[in-house]
Design a protein around this motif. Structure first.
Motif, PDB file in Angstrom:
ATOM      1  N   ARG A  37       0.827  -1.205   0.000  1.00 31.93           N
ATOM      2  CA  ARG A  37       0.000   0.000   0.000  1.00 31.93           C
ATOM      3  C   ARG A  37       0.858   1.250   0.000  1.00 31.93           C
ATOM      4  O   ARG A  37       0.481   2.283  -0.461  1.00 31.93           O
ATOM      5  N   VAL A  97      -0.718  10.800 -10.890  1.00 34.31           N
ATOM      6  CA  VAL A  97      -1.003   9.501 -10.278  1.00 34.31           C
ATOM      7  C   VAL A  97       0.121   8.532 -10.650  1.00 34.31           C
ATOM      8  O   VAL A  97       0.384   8.307 -11.832  1.00 34.31           O
ATOM      9  N   TRP A 118       1.562   4.669 -10.529  1.00 37.24           N
ATOM     10  CA  TRP A 118       1.010   3.349 -10.302  1.00 37.24           C
ATOM     11  C   TRP A 118       2.047   2.273 -10.615  1.00 37.24           C
ATOM     12  O   TRP A 118       2.996   2.495 -11.357  1.00 37.24           O
ATOM     13  N   VAL A 133      -0.912   2.375  -6.058  1.00 38.90           N
ATOM     14  CA  VAL A 133      -1.406   3.542  -6.788  1.00 38.90           C
ATOM     15  C   VAL A 133      -1.427   4.708  -5.806  1.00 38.90           C
ATOM     16  O   VAL A 133      -1.821   4.551  -4.652  1.00 38.90           O
ATOM     17  N   SER A 134      -0.920   5.852  -6.241  1.00 39.08           N
ATOM     18  CA  SER A 134      -0.780   6.977  -5.298  1.00 39.08           C
ATOM     19  C   SER A 134      -2.136   7.634  -5.040  1.00 39.08           C
ATOM     20  O   SER A 134      -3.062   7.519  -5.850  1.00 39.08           O
ATOM     21  N   PRO A 135      -2.251   8.333  -3.901  1.00 37.51           N
ATOM     22  CA  PRO A 135      -3.554   8.877  -3.485  1.00 37.51           C
ATOM     23  C   PRO A 135      -4.160   9.863  -4.486  1.00 37.51           C
ATOM     24  O   PRO A 135      -5.373  10.071  -4.470  1.00 37.51           O
ATOM     25  N   TYR A 144      -4.914   9.426  -7.240  1.00 36.90           N
ATOM     26  CA  TYR A 144      -5.912   8.687  -8.014  1.00 36.90           C
ATOM     27  C   TYR A 144      -7.324   9.114  -7.617  1.00 36.90           C
ATOM     28  O   TYR A 144      -8.215   9.279  -8.450  1.00 36.90           O
ATOM     29  N   GLN A 145      -7.502   9.307  -6.312  1.00 32.46           N
ATOM     30  CA  GLN A 145      -8.850   9.658  -5.836  1.00 32.46           C
ATOM     31  C   GLN A 145      -9.304  10.999  -6.401  1.00 32.46           C
ATOM     32  O   GLN A 145     -10.465  11.190  -6.708  1.00 32.46           O
ATOM     33  N   THR A 164     -12.056   5.574  -4.991  1.00 30.20           N
ATOM     34  CA  THR A 164     -11.061   5.307  -3.952  1.00 30.20           C
ATOM     35  C   THR A 164      -9.956   4.403  -4.497  1.00 30.20           C
ATOM     36  O   THR A 164     -10.154   3.632  -5.434  1.00 30.20           O
ATOM     37  N   VAL A 165      -8.799   4.541  -3.871  1.00 28.61           N
ATOM     38  CA  VAL A 165      -7.665   3.705  -4.216  1.00 28.61           C
ATOM     39  C   VAL A 165      -8.024   2.232  -3.970  1.00 28.61           C
ATOM     40  O   VAL A 165      -7.699   1.352  -4.758  1.00 28.61           O
ATOM     41  N   TYR A 190      -7.554  -1.384  -6.126  1.00 26.43           N
ATOM     42  CA  TYR A 190      -6.859  -2.583  -5.664  1.00 26.43           C
ATOM     43  C   TYR A 190      -7.795  -3.791  -5.743  1.00 26.43           C
ATOM     44  O   TYR A 190      -7.420  -4.863  -6.175  1.00 26.43           O
TER      45      TYR A 190
END
Ligand code: C2E
Ligand code: CA
Ligand code: CA
Length: 695
Positions: A16, A35, A37, A49-51, A53-54, A60-61, A65
Motif C-alpha cells: 500500500r 497519479v 502506479w 497507486v498513489s492517493p 488517483y482519488q 477510492t484507491v 486494488y
C-alpha cells in the motif's frame, strides 16, 4: 525518471505504501498531483497507486486494488478501444495514451497515461510503473484555441478590413477575402507577392517603417496611412495597423489589418465621385468666390425614388450597380463646368458653376433628369427609376456650405413629399420648415435650462447570473403641449448643431448624480454602472475630456460607474482627434462601449485602435434571431471575436426567451431589451433595485 528500479520490487504483494522507498520518493508519490502506479503485468494485480488517483478518478484507491479492471470501466467509451489496443506496449515500452476518465458523478477529466516496463537482471519484465497525469486544463486550452481559430476565420471573412499576413521577409502568405471588394483582386493574385508590390511609390518608405517598427519592438503595434493600387488602376487610401507574431523571440509573421479610409477622405469608392466631404469643400470655395464678386453658382441635389424598395427587390450588389450607372449617366448629362458628388446612399449633388438664373438652372435639371429616361438594367429585367430634385438657385453670398447644402436638401425633401419624379426650388415655405426645426432647437435649448428633459433608464442584465448590472440612460423630452417625446423626434435636430453636446452632457451629469445616489442607497448595488450616449459631435471640438472631468468632480461619481457609448461611425469620421479624447478619458478611468456594432464598418482595426471595454451588438441582429433573416453565426462570431480581444459584450434588443437562450449559449455576458426590461423612470428603477436579483 532516474529512480532505482529495486525500490519498486516490493516483496509484499498488497503493497500500500512504498515501504522500501526512501522518504523523498514516498513524498513525491504521495503529494504530487500526478497519479503513480505500479502493476504486476503477469497477474494484472495493482501493487501500488498513489492517493492522487482519488482526485483524478473520483474513486477510492481501494476500489482499484480490489478490481484492477475497473480502470477500464472508468474510461470514456469512445476512448476505451484505443487504450485497450495500446495495453500491450506497457510491456514493451512506448505506452503513452490520452483518454477521458468519466468520474462517478459524470464529470470528465482528460488523462495522459504513460508506462515504463521494469525488467530484472534476466530481462524479465516483472513490474510496470506508470504515471497518469491530469491534462484537462491543457486539453481545454487546445479546444479553446480551436474555437478561437474558428471565430477568427468567420471574422476574417466577414470584416470589411483587409487582413494580410506577411512572412518575416515581407512576402504575402495570406490575404482575407475582403480584398476582392476592397481592391478588386482575388486573394490568390496577391499571395506570394512582396509587401510593396501595390503600395503607391511615394508611400513605400512609410510602409517599410511600419514593418520595421513592429519587427524591432515586440510590444509595438504600429499604424500608418498609405495608398494601395486597386486592380482597376485607381488608388485607395488605407489605414494599416501592424503587429508582429513571434515564435521563440523570432519574428515569424506580421499581420496587417488595413481599413479603407478613402471615402472618409474625399472620394466615394463606389462611384468614384467626390464624397460629401469634398462637396462641402467645393461649396465653401464657391461661396467664398461669389462673396468676392466672382461668378455665382447653383446647387442641385437629387435622390432616387423608392430606392429602399428597389434595394430590397434586387439586392444590395445590384442596387450598388444601379448607383454606379446613375453616376455614369449624370456625368454624361451634366455640363462640363459642373461638379458632381455622391452625398451618401442614393443622394447625389451637382454644383452648377456660373449658372445663376432660374430658367437656366431648370434647363440643366431637365438634362440631368433625361439621364433617367431609359430604364436601368437589373437582375429582375429593365427597371424604370425616377429621381426627385431639390434646387437652390444662386444662394446668398453670406451663406456657408452647411447652410447651402441644408437648404437644397430641404427643397429635395419637399419634392419627395409631392411624389415621384418631382422638382422643387428652395423657397420661403421651406424656410418655414427650417424654422420649425429651429423651433425644436430653441425649445430644446430652453428645456435644458428648465426641467422638461428627463431620463429613462433601461436595465442591462448580467445574463450569466441574472443580476442587474447597470442601466443605459436614454433622453426623453416632456415638451409642454406635446407630451413625452422619444429621442427620434429631437436628437436629429440637436445633432445638426452643437446643442447635442449640451444635451449629452446634461444627461451625463444627471445620470452620474443618480448612479451615485443609487449605489449609496441600495447597498447590494454598489457596483451598478450607467451607460451614457455620446454623439460624434463631441469629438469635433477639444473640450470633451475637461467637461467630463468637471462633471465627475461635481457629482462625485467614480469613473468606473460610467460607461460612454459611441457608435462606430463616429470613429470612422473623426480620426485622431477622437482617439486622443478617448485616450485622455480612459486614463481617467472612464470606460467605453462601442454602440450599434455590426451596422457600420465592423472594423477590427478600429476596435483594436480604440481599446473599448464593451461591444454592444446592434439590436437589429438580436431581434432578427428566430426570424427568416436571422444570422446566428455572425452574432456568435462577433461575441467570440469580442472575447478574444478582451471585450465584454452587451446584446441589445433582447425581446424573446429564445433570443435570451441563444445569447446565453453563445456566452454573451450582458443583455438589454424589451424582453428583459423597458426603459423606465426613476421611481420604477428604484422599485427594480429593491427587487433584484429576481429577474
Ligand atoms: P440606442 O443607443 O441604440 O438605444 C437603444 C434604443 O433601442 C432605445 O430607443 C431603446 O428604447 C431601444 N430598445 C431597447 N430594447 C429594445 C427592444 O427589445 N426592442 C426594440 N424595438 N427597441 C429596443 P430610444 O430610447 O428611442 O433611443 C433611440 C436612440 O436615440 C438611441 O439608440 C440613441 O442613439 C439616441 N439617444 C437616446 N438618448 C440619447 C442621448 O442622451 N444622447 C444621444 N446622443 N443620443 C441619444
Ligand atoms: Ca446607446
Ligand atoms: Ca445601440
Amino acid at each position: 525518471m532516474g529512480l532505482d528500479p529495486t525500490l519498486w520490487s516490493a516483496p509484499d504483494p498488497r503493497l500500500r505504501s512504498l515501504d522500501r522507498a526512501d522518504d523523498l520518493v514516498r513524498q513525491i508519490t504521495e503529494y504530487v498531483r500526478d497519479v503513480f502506479w505500479l502493476k504486476e503485468p503477469g497477474s494484472g494485480r495493482m501493487l501500488y497507486v498513489s492517493p492522487a488517483y482519488q482526485n483524478v478518478w473520483g474513486r477510492t484507491v481501494d476500489s482499484l486494488y480490489a478490481a484492477p479492471a475497473s480502470f477500464l470501466d472508468s474510461i470514456h467509451p469512445d476512448d476505451r478501444d484505443e487504450v485497450i489496443a495500446n495495453l500491450g506496449s506497457q510491456l514493451t515500452g512506448g505506452y503513452d495514451v490520452e483518454y477521458r476518465v468519466v468520474r462517478p458523478d459524470g464529470t470528465i477529466r482528460w488523462v495522459r497515461d504513460r508506462a515504463f516496463p521494469i525488467a530484472d537482471e534476466d530481462g524479465i519484465v516483472g513490474r510496470v510503473a506508470g504515471i497518469a497525469q491530469d491534462v484537462t486544463e491543457r486539453r481545454k486550452a487546445v479546444e479553446e484555441l480551436q474555437t478561437r481559430e474558428r471565430w477568427y476565420r468567420t471574422v476574417f471573412e466577414e470584416t470589411s478590413d483587409l487582413i494580410t499576413v506577411f512572412d518575416a521577409a515581407g512576402q504575402r502568405r495570406f490575404v482575407n477575402p475582403s480584398v476582392e471588394k476592397v481592391l478588386g483582386y482575388e486573394p490568390s493574385d496577391l499571395v506570394g507577392t512582396s509587401v510593396l508590390v501595390n503600395v503607391h511609390p511615394d508611400d513605400r518608405s512609410r510602409v517599410e517603417r511600419l514593418l520595421t517598427k513592429v519587427k524591432e519592438d515586440p510590444e509595438a503595434t504600429a499604424r500608418a496611412e498609405y495608398r494601395l493600387l486597386r486592380k482597376d488602376g485607381t488608388y485607395g487610401v488605407f489605414e494599416g495597423v501592424a503587429v508582429a507574431m513571434r515564435e521563440g523571440g523570432v519574428v515569424e509573421t506580421i499581420v496587417v489589418c488595413a481599413r479603407d479610409v478613402t471615402s472618409s477622405r474625399f472620394i466615394d469608392p463606389l462611384t468614384g465621385l467626390p464624397n460629401e466631404n469634398l462637396l462641402t469643400q467645393h461649396l465653401e470655395l464657391f461661396a467664398r468666390r461669389s462673396r468676392g464678386g466672382l461668378a455665382g453658382f447653383s446647387l442641385v441635389v437629387l435622390g432616387l425614388d423608392r430606392f429602399r424598395s428597389i434595394t430590397s427587390l434586387v439586392g444590395e450588389p445590384a442596387a450598388d450597380q444601379l448607383l454606379v450607372e446613375v453616376a455614369r449617366r449624370l456625368r454624361a448629362q451634366a455640363p462640363e463646368a459642373s461638379i458632381l458628388a455622391r452625398i451618401h446612399g442614393d443622394l447625389f449633388a451637382a454644383i452648377l458653376q456660373g449658372v445663376t438664373g432660374l430658367d437656366e438652372v431648370l434647363a440643366e435639371v431637365s438634362r440631368l433628369e433625361a439621364g433617367f429616361g431609359q430604364p436601368f438594367a437589373s437582375p429582375m429585367g429593365p427597371l424604370p427609376v425616377t429621381a426627385g430634385f431639390g434646387i437652390l438657385v444662386a444662394p446668398p453670398a453670406e451663406a456657408g456650405a452647411g447652410e447651402i447644402l441644408r437648404d437644397a436638401l430641404e427643397a429635395l425633401a419637399s419634392a419627395k413629399r409631392l411624389g415621384h419624379g418631382r422638382q422643387e426650388v428652395f423657397d420661403e415655405s421651406m424656410r418655414r420648415r427650417a424654422m420649425e426645426r429651429l423651433d425644436i432647437e430653441n425649445g430644446l435649448r430652453r428645456a435644458l435650462q428648465t426641467d422638461e428633459l428627463l431620463i429613462h433608464y433601461q436595465p442591462i442584465f448580467d445574463m450569466r447570473s441574472g443580476r442587474l448590472a447597470g442601466f443605459e440612460a436614454l433622453a426623453r423630452w416632456d415638451r409642454p403641449g406635446a407630451g413625452l417625446l422619444p429621442p427620434a423626434s429631437f436628437i436629429p435636430v440637436a445633432e445638426a448643431s452643437d446643442l447635442i453636446c449640451e444635451l449629452d452632457l446634461w444627461v451625463f451629469r444627471r445620470a452620474a448624480r443618480q448612479i451615485v445616489s443609487w449605489r449609496e442607497r441600495f447597498s447590494r448595488h454598489s457596483d451598478l454602472f450607467v451607460s451614457v450616449n455620446l454623439s460624434g459631435r463631441h469629438f469635433q471640438g477639444g473640450s470633451l475630456a475637461d467637461r467630463v472631468k468637471t462633471i465627475l468632480a461635481e457629482t462625485g461619481a467614480p469613473p468606473a460607474a460610467i460607461r460612454l457609448e459611441i457608435t462606430e461611425g463616429v470613429l470612422m469620421k473623426h480620426g485622431s482627434a477622437t482617439s486622443d479624447a478617448i485616450e485622455l478619458l480612459r486614463e481617467d478611468g472612464l470606460r467605453f462601449a462601442l454602440d450599434d456594432f455590426g451596422t457600420g464598418y465592423s472594423s477590427l482595426a478600429a476596435l483594436h485602435r480604440y481599446r473599448f471595454e464593451t461591444l454592444k451588438i446592434d439590436g437589429s441582429f438580436v431581434m432578427s434571431l428566430g426570424t427568416p433573416s436571422e444570422r446566428p453565426e455572425l452574432v456568435r462570431a462577433i461575441i467570440g471575436m469580442a472575447h478574444t480581444m478582451g471585450l465584454g459584450v452587451v446584446a441589445e434588443g433582447v425581446e424573446t426567451a429564445e433570443q435570451l437562450a441563444f445569447l446565453r449559449r453563445s456566452h454573451c455576458e450582458f443583455g438589454q431589451g424589451y424582453g428583459l426590461g423597458r426603459p423606465m423612470d426613476e421611481a420604477q428603477v428604484e422599485a427594480l433595485l429593491r427587487r433584484d436579483p429576481i429577474v
